[in-house]
Design an enzyme around this catalytic site. Structure first.
Site, mmCIF file in Angstrom:
data_model
loop_
_atom_site.group_PDB
_atom_site.id
_atom_site.type_symbol
_atom_site.label_atom_id
_atom_site.label_comp_id
_atom_site.label_asym_id
_atom_site.label_seq_id
_atom_site.Cartn_x
_atom_site.Cartn_y
_atom_site.Cartn_z
ATOM 1 N N HIS A 39 0.824 -1.198 0.000
ATOM 2 C CA HIS A 39 0.000 0.000 0.000
ATOM 3 C C HIS A 39 0.862 1.253 0.000
ATOM 4 C CE1 HIS A 39 -3.749 -2.145 0.541
ATOM 5 N NE2 HIS A 39 -3.192 -2.864 1.495
ATOM 6 N N CYS A 99 -0.183 1.723 -5.684
ATOM 7 C CA CYS A 99 -1.140 2.591 -6.372
ATOM 8 C C CYS A 99 -0.588 4.002 -6.521
ATOM 9 C CB CYS A 99 -2.453 2.646 -5.601
ATOM 10 S SG CYS A 99 -3.373 1.108 -5.636
#
Length: 197
Positions: free
Chosen positions: A106, A172
């Site tokens: 993440h 991301c």
């Protein structure tokens, strides 16, 4: 998860679903079949691959545990719920073996930056250190980094077979689309093994 092109300083304002998969396509199973099929590829796996346990990236102050993950219920690469943990795609290549090993993490969470928050700051030549279950350290060097829309990502270059001993890091990036609850792009950092200690 935050953007490399539009850095978010106040990440606590960004609501993130921590279970969101970082996988950039749903074609992993098809590529994995290619990787394992020696009759259709020159890819040759290591005779005794050893699972990775820890990752260290000195240039961006990353020290984290690595845990194996497969795919989620949607057929995408699963990632850790813990924002400080890194996931290794266990059905792919083991880091240090010939092929494209893949790690995902993440970039942020509801409370702040996560393990790969500064992945966007890596430069060509930066080093990635992987410690495996035998206590061996593998050192990879950054060769390139690219941003992709999920549907445009070159899956074969990221997950597919290759004769080089490559390690690709995914997180991301881009604009966070609140209407769908995830970021529009994926950042991929491409690295290659330069030494084994």
């Amino acid at each position: 998860m935050t953007a490399c092109s539009n850095p978010v300083n106040d990440v606590t304002k960004t609501e993130v679903t921590e279970k969101e998969p970082v996988q950039i396509s749903e074609k992993v199973e098809e590529l994995q079949a290619t990787v394992k099929d020696s009759s259709t590829s020159s890819f040759v796996p290591a005779s005794a691959p050893v699972n990775p346990l820890k990752i260290s990236i000195p240039s961006i102050n990353v020290e984290a545990e690595i845990h194996p993950y497969g795919m989620d219920d949607t057929g995408r690469m699963a990632v850790p719920e813990d924002p400080e943990e890194v996931g290794w795609y266990k059905y792919g290549t083991t880091p240090g073996s010939a092929g494209n090993a893949v790690l995902a993490g993440h970039v942020d969470s509801k409370v702040g930056p996560a393990v790969f928050f500064y992945l966007k700051d890596l430069k060509t030549g930066d080093k990635i250190h992987i410690t495996n279950a035998n206590g061996e350290e593998l050192v990879f060097e950054v060769k390139d980094s690219q941003k992709y829309l999920p549907e445009d990502a070159p899956m074969n270059e990221i997950f597919g077979p290759t004769e080089t001993k490559s390690l690709n890091l995914i997180t991301c990036t881009g604009y966070f689309d609140r209407s769908v609850g995830h970021y529009e792009e994926r950042l991929v950092v491409f690295t290659e093994l330069i030494s084994e200690i």
